[in-house]
Design a protein around this motif. Structure first.
Motif, mmCIF file in Angstrom:
data_model
loop_
_atom_site.group_PDB
_atom_site.id
_atom_site.type_symbol
_atom_site.label_atom_id
_atom_site.label_comp_id
_atom_site.label_asym_id
_atom_site.label_seq_id
_atom_site.Cartn_x
_atom_site.Cartn_y
_atom_site.Cartn_z
ATOM 1 N N UNK A 61 -0.899 18.428 1.713
ATOM 2 C CA UNK A 61 0.365 17.866 2.188
ATOM 3 C C UNK A 61 0.184 16.364 2.361
ATOM 4 N N UNK A 62 0.960 15.592 1.602
ATOM 5 C CA UNK A 62 0.955 14.134 1.704
ATOM 6 C C UNK A 62 2.181 13.679 2.485
ATOM 7 N N UNK A 63 1.982 12.674 3.337
ATOM 8 C CA UNK A 63 3.114 12.100 4.056
ATOM 9 C C UNK A 63 2.838 10.620 4.289
ATOM 10 N N UNK A 64 3.758 9.794 3.827
ATOM 11 C CA UNK A 64 3.588 8.341 3.926
ATOM 12 C C UNK A 64 2.239 7.892 3.351
ATOM 13 N N UNK A 65 1.856 8.547 2.254
ATOM 14 C CA UNK A 65 0.652 8.162 1.539
ATOM 15 C C UNK A 65 -0.650 8.686 2.106
ATOM 16 N N UNK B 22 0.834 -1.197 0.000
ATOM 17 C CA UNK B 22 0.000 0.000 0.000
ATOM 18 C C UNK B 22 0.873 1.253 0.000
ATOM 19 N N UNK B 23 0.545 2.198 -0.890
ATOM 20 C CA UNK B 23 1.316 3.435 -1.014
ATOM 21 C C UNK B 23 0.480 4.654 -0.648
ATOM 22 N N UNK B 24 -0.780 4.668 -1.073
ATOM 23 C CA UNK B 24 -1.695 5.778 -0.797
ATOM 24 C C UNK B 24 -2.841 5.250 0.051
ATOM 25 N N UNK B 25 -3.209 5.998 1.109
ATOM 26 C CA UNK B 25 -4.191 5.511 2.080
ATOM 27 C C UNK B 25 -5.291 6.540 2.310
ATOM 28 N N UNK B 26 -6.530 6.170 2.012
ATOM 29 C CA UNK B 26 -7.713 6.936 2.401
ATOM 30 C C UNK B 26 -7.600 8.425 2.033
ATOM 31 N N UNK B 27 -7.276 8.702 0.765
ATOM 32 C CA UNK B 27 -7.095 10.086 0.314
ATOM 33 C C UNK B 27 -8.410 10.624 -0.234
ATOM 34 N N UNK C 52 6.215 10.196 -0.753
ATOM 35 C CA UNK C 52 4.961 10.510 -0.049
ATOM 36 C C UNK C 52 3.737 9.953 -0.760
ATOM 37 N N UNK C 53 3.853 9.647 -2.052
ATOM 38 C CA UNK C 53 2.724 9.087 -2.794
ATOM 39 C C UNK C 53 2.164 10.003 -3.869
ATOM 40 N N UNK C 54 2.840 11.104 -4.154
ATOM 41 C CA UNK C 54 2.316 12.093 -5.102
ATOM 42 C C UNK C 54 2.185 11.513 -6.511
ATOM 43 N N UNK C 55 3.266 10.900 -7.009
ATOM 44 C CA UNK C 55 3.231 10.358 -8.371
ATOM 45 C C UNK C 55 2.279 9.173 -8.463
ATOM 46 N N UNK C 56 2.237 8.342 -7.438
ATOM 47 C CA UNK C 56 1.300 7.213 -7.416
ATOM 48 C C UNK C 56 -0.131 7.710 -7.525
ATOM 49 N N UNK C 57 -0.456 8.742 -6.792
ATOM 50 C CA UNK C 57 -1.797 9.307 -6.831
ATOM 51 C C UNK C 57 -2.121 9.812 -8.239
#
Length: 245
Positions: free
Chosen positions: A211-215, A22-27, A45-50
């Motif tokens: 601000x994203x941090x740890x997804x 898991x990379x992005x969580x509950x965004x 932080x998950x920016x590109x994955x998002x």
């Protein structure tokens, strides 16, 4: 604009990852017409994955994604003609000239030959690429390749623009040209999602900063109401302390 809704992108409880990790969580996030929404965060932080999820390159493991009113993985190809993007590595055809790259992008996004020619010359002027446009991309500097890629992504006047670290390798004049191009896009109603490590530039252009941090989303900020750099580091530091406690 053909879309008749305010939110061009809606992420609802989005979870996403790679190969079971898991990379992005509950965004939860929206990109609105006529506004610039910035993503900031440290590397990983998950920016590109998002952004890849929004573009249909990855499927959600939880939650949902809506882009221009459709799920990305079920959208008709014509929908993508209304989107422009650059991900972490900007793509160009190295053996074509800058002008040919921009024209080809405009044509592939559905514009007529006449419209594509006019749009190509207009965006070349907007980005100050007059001297570079006739050269093969492989002969250009890294910064000028980035300018060509940005011009190509914007030539067809997309309704939704997704830019991952667009100021990479740009000199100060090129950054100003990009800023003006983004302002022009939002003035005609386009929505923009941009990621950047340059907090001073984000503070200049963005209407909302996530601000994203740890997804995970740890804050949504109004950049006009805070010292963005200080607030960012305070938030990340607090998040790290919380993670280690």
């Amino acid at each position: 604009m053909s879309a008749d809704f305010t939110h061009l992108v809606t992420l609802d409880g989005l979870g996403m990852g790679y190969r079971g990790t898991s990379v992005v969580h509950d965004v939860n996030l929206t990109v609105e017409k006529g506004r610039i929404h910035a993503l900031v965060g440290v590397n990983g932080a998950g920016k590109t994955t998002l952004m890849r999820g929004i573009l249909g390159m990855l499927r959600p493991s939880a939650g949902s994604i809506s882009v221009l009113g459709r799920r990305p993985n079920t959208a008709h190809p014509s929908m993508w003609a209304r989107v422009g993007y650059i991900l972490d590595t900007a793509f160009t055809y190295r053996e074509l000239t800058g002008r040919e790259n921009i024209y080809a992008s405009a044509r592939m996004h559905g514009t007529s030959k006449t419209e594509a020619s006019a749009a190509t010359e207009a965006i070349i002027a907007a980005f100050g690429l007059d001297r570079e446009a006739g050269k093969r991309v492989r002969t250009l500097s890294l910064g000028n390749r980035q300018r060509v890629a940005l011009a190509a992504a914007m030539a067809h006047e997309p309704e939704l623009l997704i830019l991952d670290e667009p100021t990479t390798s740009l000199d100060p004049l090129a950054v100003v040209s990009l800023r003006r191009a983004l302002n022009s896009a939002t003035s005609r109603g386009a929505g923009i999602l941009v990621s950047s490590h340059h907090l001073d530039e984000v503070a200049r252009i963005a209407d909302t900063v996530t601000v994203l941090h740890r997804g995970k989303v740890i804050a949504d900020l109004d950049p006009g109401g805070v010292d963005l750099e200080k607030r960012f580091f305070d938030l990340v530091y607090a998040a790290e302390l919380g993670a280690s406690s």
